[in-house]
Design a protein around this motif. Structure first.
Motif, PDB file in Angstrom:
ATOM      1  N   LYS A 243      48.666  12.458   2.156  1.00 35.13           N
ATOM      2  CA  LYS A 243      48.562  11.044   2.502  1.00 35.13           C
ATOM      3  C   LYS A 243      49.062  10.163   1.360  1.00 35.13           C
ATOM      4  O   LYS A 243      48.956  10.520   0.181  1.00 35.13           O
ATOM      5  CB  LYS A 243      47.100  10.675   2.794  1.00 35.13           C
ATOM      6  CG  LYS A 243      46.443  11.535   3.866  1.00 35.13           C
ATOM      7  CD  LYS A 243      47.075  11.323   5.221  1.00 35.13           C
ATOM      8  CE  LYS A 243      46.347  12.113   6.297  1.00 35.13           C
ATOM      9  NZ  LYS A 243      46.972  11.961   7.620  1.00 35.13           N
ATOM     10  N   ALA A 244      49.576   9.004   1.747  1.00 39.83           N
ATOM     11  CA  ALA A 244      49.957   8.016   0.737  1.00 39.83           C
ATOM     12  C   ALA A 244      48.695   7.493   0.051  1.00 39.83           C
ATOM     13  O   ALA A 244      47.653   7.333   0.679  1.00 39.83           O
ATOM     14  CB  ALA A 244      50.711   6.862   1.390  1.00 39.83           C
TER      15      ALA A 244
ATOM     16  N   LEU B 133      50.865   0.265   5.997  1.00 40.58           N
ATOM     17  CA  LEU B 133      51.865   1.314   5.819  1.00 40.58           C
ATOM     18  C   LEU B 133      52.089   2.050   7.138  1.00 40.58           C
ATOM     19  O   LEU B 133      51.132   2.389   7.837  1.00 40.58           O
ATOM     20  CB  LEU B 133      51.394   2.295   4.732  1.00 40.58           C
ATOM     21  CG  LEU B 133      52.315   3.479   4.423  1.00 40.58           C
ATOM     22  CD1 LEU B 133      52.325   3.774   2.932  1.00 40.58           C
ATOM     23  CD2 LEU B 133      51.870   4.737   5.175  1.00 40.58           C
TER      24      LEU B 133
ATOM     25  N   ASP C 132      53.805   5.478   8.653  1.00 39.12           N
ATOM     26  CA  ASP C 132      54.181   6.819   8.198  1.00 39.12           C
ATOM     27  C   ASP C 132      54.694   7.620   9.399  1.00 39.12           C
ATOM     28  O   ASP C 132      53.912   7.995  10.284  1.00 39.12           O
ATOM     29  CB  ASP C 132      52.949   7.487   7.569  1.00 39.12           C
ATOM     30  CG  ASP C 132      53.259   8.859   6.995  1.00 39.12           C
ATOM     31  OD1 ASP C 132      54.429   9.272   7.020  1.00 39.12           O
ATOM     32  OD2 ASP C 132      52.309   9.518   6.531  1.00 39.12           O
TER      33      ASP C 132
ATOM     34  N   ASN D  85      56.511  11.022  10.816  1.00 39.30           N
ATOM     35  CA  ASN D  85      56.811  12.415  10.512  1.00 39.30           C
ATOM     36  C   ASN D  85      57.501  13.042  11.719  1.00 39.30           C
ATOM     37  O   ASN D  85      57.005  12.933  12.855  1.00 39.30           O
ATOM     38  CB  ASN D  85      55.522  13.184  10.208  1.00 39.30           C
ATOM     39  CG  ASN D  85      54.901  12.783   8.887  1.00 39.30           C
ATOM     40  OD1 ASN D  85      55.111  13.428   7.868  1.00 39.30           O
ATOM     41  ND2 ASN D  85      54.118  11.703   8.899  1.00 39.30           N
TER      42      ASN D  85
ATOM     43  N   ARG E 263      60.462  12.709   6.830  1.00 37.06           N
ATOM     44  CA  ARG E 263      59.320  11.806   6.717  1.00 37.06           C
ATOM     45  C   ARG E 263      59.814  10.468   6.189  1.00 37.06           C
ATOM     46  O   ARG E 263      60.558  10.416   5.202  1.00 37.06           O
ATOM     47  CB  ARG E 263      58.265  12.383   5.784  1.00 37.06           C
ATOM     48  CG  ARG E 263      56.965  11.574   5.749  1.00 37.06           C
ATOM     49  CD  ARG E 263      55.890  12.300   4.963  1.00 37.06           C
ATOM     50  NE  ARG E 263      54.592  11.649   5.089  1.00 37.06           N
ATOM     51  CZ  ARG E 263      53.467  12.088   4.544  1.00 37.06           C
ATOM     52  NH1 ARG E 263      53.479  13.212   3.813  1.00 37.06           N
ATOM     53  NH2 ARG E 263      52.333  11.434   4.713  1.00 37.06           N
TER      54      ARG E 263
ATOM     55  N   LEU F  81      58.314   6.534   5.207  1.00 30.11           N
ATOM     56  CA  LEU F  81      57.168   5.656   5.007  1.00 30.11           C
ATOM     57  C   LEU F  81      57.673   4.262   4.664  1.00 30.11           C
ATOM     58  O   LEU F  81      58.553   4.107   3.789  1.00 30.11           O
ATOM     59  CB  LEU F  81      56.260   6.155   3.882  1.00 30.11           C
ATOM     60  CG  LEU F  81      55.665   7.554   4.022  1.00 30.11           C
ATOM     61  CD1 LEU F  81      56.532   8.571   3.275  1.00 30.11           C
ATOM     62  CD2 LEU F  81      54.243   7.592   3.470  1.00 30.11           C
TER      63      LEU F  81
ATOM     64  N   SER G 131      56.062   0.246   3.946  1.00 28.45           N
ATOM     65  CA  SER G 131      54.834  -0.531   3.801  1.00 28.45           C
ATOM     66  C   SER G 131      55.138  -1.959   3.363  1.00 28.45           C
ATOM     67  O   SER G 131      56.131  -2.225   2.669  1.00 28.45           O
ATOM     68  CB  SER G 131      53.888   0.117   2.779  1.00 28.45           C
ATOM     69  OG  SER G 131      54.460   0.128   1.493  1.00 28.45           O
TER      70      SER G 131
END
Length: 585
Positions: free
Chosen positions: A37-38, A64, A66, A68, A309, A311, A313
Motif C-alpha cells: 500500500k501507498a 489517491l 491506485d 492495478n 500499476r 497511482l 494522488s
C-alpha cells in the motif's frame, strides 16, 4: 482432453497447497490481493516510510487512486490461463498529522471503486459451475482501514542517520472473500532508516506482516511475511508553476517468514517483488499532485506482482511554517514577519501588541501592561494610595509601605501581613513572623552569640523599639555571666531598598546603638565592637518582603582580641636552685 488436464492441474494445485499447510482450507481466501500500500506518512516515499519528521502540527491529506492490472493470475504450469482479478481500481483517503516532533499519527481509509471478476474462467475451464472456491468477487467495497503511528527514534539533524519505527495496523473492514481485506487484524511493524546526501535522500525499510489467521486460495498460501524496501527521493529544480519537485524510485520485496526466498514450494509460498517510480510536485499553495507507475519484477503477473500499476494522488500539505519564529504558523499569522510578543494578551493572532492596555505607555516601559494607568505610577494604578502602584503592590486594597510590598504590618514585627503566618503576634522573620516560645532565646555557639529573634528599629532610624529591649537584656546577661567571652563584633545588616551609602550608614548607626545599650547595662565597651555592612551580606533574597525582613538583622560575632598579649617568658633556675628574674620590675 485439455479440460481433463486443467482439472488434474487444479487438483495438483490443491494438493500442493494442502501439503504446504495441511490444516489450511484451500478455499479460505481472506487476504488482500494488493498487499503493498501507498504510505499516508509525510516526508516519505511512495510506499516507503521515511525517518525525517515534519514540524509539530503539520498536516497532510491526500486522495489517491491506485490502479492495478493483472492482479491475481491463474496458471497451468508455464501456461497462463488468465487473471482471476484482471484489474482493480482503489481509492484511498490518506491523512497524517505530526502530533509531536517524535510522533506522527496517520490513517488510510480505502474503497475499491471497481474490480474485475475473472472467476468464470475457472468455472469454464473446469466445466463445474458449482466448483468450491470458484465463486466470483464483489465488484466494489471497502478495504481494510489502516492506522499507522510513526515514532522517530533518531532525528537526522542530530545523528548521521534518521531512524523511525512504524507500527501499521490493518483492521479487517474489507471483504476477505473478494480479496479486499484480511481475515483478521494484520500488524505490520517496520523500521525505517534514512540518510541524506545533498538533494538525495536514501530510504530503507525492514519489517514484518503478521497475520494471526493465515489465508489460502488454491495453492497460494499467505501467512506471516518479512518485508524489505529501499529507494531514493531526489529534489529537482522547479518547473514553471511546479515547485518542490521530487523524483521517486523504490523497490519492495516480501517473503514468507516460514520459508524465506524458497524455491521448493515457490508455487505455494510466493516472494512478491515490485518496483515503483514517480514524480511529485506542488502546483498551488499547499496543493500538489503525484504520479507513480510500477510493476512486478517477474515474467508473469501474480500475487504482489501485477502487470502494471498506476497511482495518482491529489495532495494537500499544510506544513508548520513559521517565518518569524513566534510559534504561530504563517497560515494563521496576521503578521508573519513580525513575531508575537507572547505576553498573555491576544497571543493567537501572531501580531505584537506594543501597548496592550492602550494607556500610551509601551509594554516594555509599562509595569502594568494589561491595566491602564498613568506615567506617574509606571503605567499602573495605585488603588490604596499608599505610593506603591498595583503592579508591585501585594496588597493593592490595603495601604502599606514599599519595603513591605505595599502591605501593612499589623503586629509591627517587620514581617508584612501577606507573608506573616501570625499577623497578630510579633515574631522574627526566620519563624515566618510567629513568636518563638522555647527559651533560651540567646545561645552561645562556637563563633557567635545566636539570638532567637530580631532586633527591631524604628523605620529608617537607629532607635531600638521597646519590644526588642528584653532580648538585648538577655544578651547583656549572657555577656555578664561569661566575662571571658569576647570580644564581640556587633554586625548591622540591611535590605537593598535605598542607596548603598544610606544603607551602610544606617547599619553602622544601628550596630552602634546596640553596643551603646549593652554598655549601659554594664558590659565593658572594651569587650564590644560595632560595624555596619549595609546590604553587602544578605542571607535571603531581596526580591520578597519576607526575604528583605530576614536581611534586616543584627548579629553578634565572636572575634579574636585586637591586641595580642606579650609572649610568655619561662623563668630559668639559678645554680642555687632559686629562680632568676627574666625582666625588670
Amino acid at each position: 482432453m485439455r479440460r481433463t488436464a486443467i482439472q488434474l492441474a487444479v487438483v495438483f494445485l490443491l494438493v500442493t497447497g494442502a501439503s504446504a499447510r495441511a490444516q489450511q482450507d484451500p478455499f479460505a481466501r481472506g487476504f488482500d490481493a494488493v498487499p503493498l500500500k501507498a504510505t499516508p506518512a509525510q516526508k516519505s516515499g511512495i510506499a516507503l516510510e521515511g525517518a525525517s519528521p515534519e514540524y509539530t502540527d503539520s498536516f497532510r491529506a491526500a486522495l489517491l487512486f491506485d490502479y492495478n492490472h493483472g492482479v491475481l493470475a491463474l496458471r497451468l504450469g508455464d501456461e497462463k490461463l488468465g487473471n482471476l482479478l484482471p484489474y482493480r481500481l482503489d481509492a484511498h483517503a490518506l491523512f497524517a498529522w505530526q502530533l509531536h516532533r517524535r510522533l506522527e499519527i496517520a490513517a488510510d481509509v480505502p474503497f475499491t471503486l471497481v474490480q474485475g471478476d475473472g472467476f468464470q474462467l475457472l468455472r469454464d475451464a473446469l466445466n463445474a459451475p458449482d466448483f468450491p472456491g470458484a465463486a466470483g468477487v464483489s465488484r466494489w467495497g471497502f478495504g481494510d482501514v489502516r492506522l499507522q503511528p510513526r515514532f522517530f527514534l533518531l532525528l537526522p539533524e542530530d545523528f548521521p542517520v534518521g531512524l523511525a519505527l512504524t507500527t501499521e495496523v490493518r483492521l479487517p473492514t474489507g471483504d476477505g472473500q473478494s480479496f479486499l481485506g484480511e481475515r483478521g487484524v494484520l500488524v505490520a511493524p517496520r523500521l525505517a532508516v534514512e540518510r541524506a546526501f545533498g538533494p538525495v535522500r536514501l530510504l530503507g525499510n525492514l519489517g514484518l506482516r503478521l497475520r494471526p489467521r493465515p489465508a489460502q486460495y488454491l495453492n497460494l498460501y499467505v501467512g506471516n511475511e518479512v518485508t524489505f524496501g529501499a529507494g531514493a527521493i531526489v529534489d529537482l529544480p522547479d518547473v514553471g508553476r511546479l515547485t518542490d519537485v521530487q523524483a521517486l524510485l523504490e523497490m519492495h520485496l516480501a517473503t514468507p517468514a516460514s520459508a524465506p526466498f524458497n524455491f521448493r514450494q515457490a508455487d505455494s509460498l510466493k516472494t512478491p517483488w515490485e518496483v515503483l517510480g514517480g514524480v511529485r510536485a506542488r502546483v498551488y499553495g499547499p496543493w500538489g499532485v503525484e504520479l507513480d507507475v510500477g510493476r512486478g519484477v517477474t515474467l508473469g503477473s501474480g500475487y504482489g506482482r501485477e502487470d502494471v500499476r498506476v497511482l495518482f494522488s491529489v495532495r494537500y500539505e499544510a506544513p508548520f511554517i513559521d517565518s518569524d519564529g513566534d510559534g504561530v504558523p504563517d497560515s494563521q499569522d496576521k503578521c508573519p514577519n513580525e513575531p508575537e510578543d507572547k505576553d498573555g494578551f491576544q497571543d493567537d493572532d501572531g501580531c505584537p501588541e506594543p501597548d496592550n492596555d492602550g494607556d500610551g505607555i509601551s509594554d516594555g516601559q509599562d509595569l502594568c501592561p494589561n491595566v491602564a494607568g498613568d506615567a506617574a505610577h509606571g503605567g499602573c494604578l495605585d488603588s490604596d494610595n499608599d505610593g506603591v502602584h498595583d503592579g508591585l503592590d501585594q496588597c493593592p486594597t490595603k495601604p502599606g509601605p514599599k519595603m513591605y510590598d505595599g502591605c501593612p504590618d499589623s503586629d509591627g514585627d517587620e514581617v508584612p501581613d501577606n507573608v506573616d503566618k501570625c499577623p497578630d503576634e510579633s515574631g522574627p522573620p526566620e519563624n515566618d513572623g510567629c513568636p518563638i516560645d522555647n527559651p533560651p532565646f540567646v545561645v552561645i555557639e562556637s563563633d557567635r552569640i545566636r539570638i532567637k529573634g530580631n532586633i527591631l528599629f524604628e523605620t529608617g532610624s537607629a532607635t531600638i523599639q521597646k519590644q526588642s529591649l528584653k532580648l538585648l537584656d538577655e544578651v547583656a546577661t549572657v555577656l555578664d555571666r561569661n566575662p571571658a567571652l569576647g570580644p564581640v563584633l556587633i554586625e548591622g545588616h540591611t535590605d537593598d531598598i535605598g542607596s548603598d551609602t544610606l544603607n551602610l550608614n544606617l547599619s553602622q548607626r544601628r550596630a552602634q546603638s546596640v553596643m551603646d545599650y549593652l554598655v549601659s547595662k554594664g558590659i565593658a565597651s572594651s569587650r564590644l565592637r560595632a560595624k555596619g555592612f549595609g546590604e553587602l551580606k544578605p542571607i535571603a533574597t531581596n526580591t520578597t518582603a519576607l526575604g528583605r525582613a530576614k536581611n534586616r538583622r543584627v548579629e553578634f560575632r565572636l572575634i579574636k582580641a585586637e591586641v595580642e598579649t606579650a609572649p610568655r617568658i619561662v623563668p630559668q633556675k639559678s645554680e642555687a636552685g632559686g629562680k632568676t628574674d627574666s625582666g625588670a620590675k
